[in-house]
Scaffold this motif. Structure first.
Motif, short mmCIF file in Angstrom:
data_model
loop_
_atom_site.label_atom_id
_atom_site.label_comp_id
_atom_site.label_asym_id
_atom_site.label_seq_id
_atom_site.Cartn_x
_atom_site.Cartn_y
_atom_site.Cartn_z
N UNK A 106 0.85 -1.20 0.00
CA UNK A 106 0.00 0.00 0.00
C UNK A 106 0.88 1.24 0.00
N UNK A 107 1.91 1.21 0.82
CA UNK A 107 2.79 2.37 0.94
C UNK A 107 3.48 2.74 -0.36
N UNK A 108 3.66 1.75 -1.23
CA UNK A 108 4.38 2.01 -2.49
C UNK A 108 3.49 2.58 -3.58
N UNK A 109 2.17 2.51 -3.40
CA UNK A 109 1.26 2.97 -4.47
C UNK A 109 1.50 4.43 -4.85
N UNK A 113 2.87 5.64 -8.56
CA UNK A 113 1.99 6.37 -9.47
C UNK A 113 2.49 7.79 -9.71
N UNK A 114 3.52 8.20 -8.97
CA UNK A 114 4.09 9.53 -9.22
C UNK A 114 5.09 9.49 -10.37
N UNK A 115 5.58 8.30 -10.70
CA UNK A 115 6.56 8.18 -11.79
C UNK A 115 5.96 8.69 -13.09
N UNK A 116 6.67 9.63 -13.72
CA UNK A 116 6.18 10.19 -14.98
C UNK A 116 5.03 11.16 -14.77
N UNK B 99 -4.56 5.39 -22.33
CA UNK B 99 -4.38 5.45 -20.88
C UNK B 99 -3.50 4.29 -20.41
N UNK B 100 -3.80 3.11 -20.94
CA UNK B 100 -3.05 1.92 -20.54
C UNK B 100 -1.62 2.01 -21.05
N UNK B 101 -1.47 2.51 -22.28
CA UNK B 101 -0.13 2.62 -22.85
C UNK B 101 0.71 3.62 -22.05
N UNK B 102 0.07 4.73 -21.66
CA UNK B 102 0.78 5.76 -20.89
C UNK B 102 1.29 5.21 -19.56
N UNK B 103 0.49 4.35 -18.94
CA UNK B 103 0.85 3.87 -17.60
C UNK B 103 1.50 2.49 -17.65
N UNK B 104 1.80 2.02 -18.85
CA UNK B 104 2.33 0.66 -19.00
C UNK B 104 3.60 0.44 -18.21
N UNK B 105 4.50 1.42 -18.28
CA UNK B 105 5.80 1.30 -17.61
C UNK B 105 5.60 1.18 -16.09
N UNK B 106 4.70 1.99 -15.56
CA UNK B 106 4.41 1.94 -14.12
C UNK B 106 3.83 0.57 -13.76
N UNK B 189 -3.62 6.85 -0.15
CA UNK B 189 -2.57 6.51 -1.11
C UNK B 189 -2.92 7.05 -2.50
N UNK B 190 -3.88 7.98 -2.55
CA UNK B 190 -4.33 8.61 -3.80
C UNK B 190 -4.68 7.59 -4.87
N UNK B 191 -5.40 6.57 -4.45
CA UNK B 191 -5.86 5.55 -5.40
C UNK B 191 -7.18 6.04 -6.00
N UNK B 192 -7.06 7.01 -6.93
CA UNK B 192 -8.28 7.61 -7.49
C UNK B 192 -8.15 7.90 -8.98
N UNK B 193 -7.14 7.31 -9.63
CA UNK B 193 -6.98 7.52 -11.06
C UNK B 193 -6.46 6.24 -11.70
N UNK B 194 -6.62 6.12 -13.03
CA UNK B 194 -6.24 4.87 -13.71
C UNK B 194 -4.79 4.46 -13.49
N UNK B 195 -3.89 5.42 -13.48
CA UNK B 195 -2.48 5.08 -13.33
C UNK B 195 -2.21 4.47 -11.95
N UNK B 196 -2.76 5.08 -10.91
CA UNK B 196 -2.60 4.54 -9.56
C UNK B 196 -3.23 3.15 -9.48
N UNK B 197 -4.34 2.94 -10.19
CA UNK B 197 -5.00 1.63 -10.17
C UNK B 197 -4.12 0.58 -10.84
N UNK B 198 -3.41 0.97 -11.92
CA UNK B 198 -2.50 0.02 -12.56
C UNK B 198 -1.36 -0.35 -11.62
N UNK B 199 -0.84 0.66 -10.92
CA UNK B 199 0.21 0.39 -9.93
C UNK B 199 -0.33 -0.50 -8.83
#
Lengths: 131, 254
Positions: A106-109, A113-116, B99-106, B189-199
């Motif tokens: 959880x802590x790593x999320x 998600x800040x990368x890029x 969106x998926x391509x943008x966050x693919x690396x993450x 943990x700001x889990x409120x956008x597609x990129x965070x969801x992919x992570x």
């Protein structure tokens, strides 16, 4: 027809599963590798192409959207068949390993998600629209 | 009475629709009236599902929650992996591929980091409790990844059945904790956008945990989280008995 959407969805999942199983066999693991992910990509690409060609009318889309709307009820059914007794009754070793792995992840999320560059949050949505 | 239960058992999937429909209704009622909408209806419903699973397990001593009771066996069809994956894939409809391509690396990074972190944490906990051989440490680490990676890795390395059982239990703890905890931890943990969801999907990895947790948080995040989580177990099974085992064995000095 609605069934066209359902059929496309089912075909995508089956194709994805085959790719995932084949990839697993290729890598020498007894597990499906990314089958659902491949199926999702296939569905996105295929329906996008069909829609552009005018071959995927709203009726067909409804066949996919119905299952999307059934997602939460299906997940609730999934929750009701989990081995919760084993999770609750797990001894200290398993409990600590499971809890620590979850909490540290959880802590790593926010870090990842800040990368890029961080993304803005999705706009709020009413409960009625979501369900 | 027997006639009724015969019909219900014979039409198990239909009865499961009725049961889940009732659970959903009750959950949204509770959400609105008891928590004033603060706890989302879907989160309440998933917690209720887990409570039912717990009761079912206590009652039958089985491993498949409520569905071990013949009357509720239909829940195993409705909530089984086939329909679950079917519904997960359907949520991808209309998702923007960009969106998926943008966050693919993450997503890729989160998978690797999530797997390695779980193995290291699990192995460290094993060591704390006196399991100091690298096979046991790797197996418990695999269980901290998911409850499928645990036994797969354990049997590949020839771990004892005791440690394999522990690894499954660790994976179950993680899966249930992710299902229940996600909506509560999401704002922090700001889990409120597609990129965070992919992570998120890549870090957590447990398909049922991520599927349930994101459903309880915001259904729009589901396809992104599921996309990465679906690679986790396979990658974990690949890396567990090989790279992770070698790494842990090197650290432990053979």
């Amino acid at each position: 027809m609605i069934v066209y959407g359902v059929a496309v969805l089912a075909a995508c999942l089956i194709a994805g599963m085959i790719v995932g199983d084949a990839l697993g066999a290729l890598l020498g693991v007894e597990s499906n590798v990314g089958g659902v992910g491949f199926a999702m990509l296939l569905l996105i690409l295929l329906t996008d192409r069909l829609r552009r060609a005018g071959q995927f009318p709203q009726h067909s889309a409804d066949g996919v959207l119905f299952w999307s709307a059934m997602y939460i009820p299906i997940v609730v059914a999934m929750a009701s068949i989990q081995n919760v007794v084993a999770a609750v009754g797990a001894g200290p070793v398993a409990l600590l390993a499971g809890v620590l792995a979850t909490v540290l992840s959880w802590g790593l999320v926010p870090v990842l998600s800040r990368i890029g560059g961080a993304e803005p949050p999705l706009p709020p949505i009413s409960e009625e629209a979501e369900v | 009475m027997e006639l009724v239960s015969d019909v219900l058992i014979k039409n198990g999937l239909l009865f499961a629709f009725v049961v889940v429909g009732a659970v959903m209704w009750l959950s949204y009622y509770v959400s609105h009236h008891l928590t004033r909408g603060r706890l989302h209806g879907s989160a309440v419903a998933i917690i209720m599902g887990l409570v039912l699973a717990w009761l079912g397990g206590l009652f039958t001593g089985g491993t498949k929650g409520l569905s071990d009771i013949p009357l509720f066996a239909g829940l195993a069809i409705m909530g089984g992996s086939m329909l679950r994956d079917f519904a997960i894939v359907s949520t991808a409809y209309g998702v923007d591929l960009q969106e998926i391509r943008r966050s693919g690396m993450v997503g890729v990074l989160s998978l690797l980091l999530g797997i390695v972190l779980s193995f290291v944490v699990g192995a460290a906990v094993a060591l704390m409790f006196g399991y100091n051989d690298s096979v046991s440490m790797t197996t418990l680490g695999a269980g901290a990844a998911t409850y499928i990676v645990g036994p797969v890795t354990g049997s590949a390395l020839g771990a004892s059945s005791e440690i394999v059982a522990l690894s499954v239990a660790a994976g179950l703890v993680k899966s249930v904790l992710v299902m229940i905890g996600t909506p509560f931890i999401a704002p922090y943990i700001r889990l409120n956008n597609p990129k965070a969801a992919m992570a998120y999907g890549g870090l957590m990895g447990t398909t049922s945990g991520v599927a349930g947790g994101l459903a309880a948080t915001d259904k729009r995040l589901v396809p992104y989280g599921a996309m990465t989580a679906t690679f986790y177990t396979g990658l974990g099974c690949l890396l567990g008995p090989s790279v992770m085992y070698l790494m842990i064995r090197t650290v432990m000095g053979g």
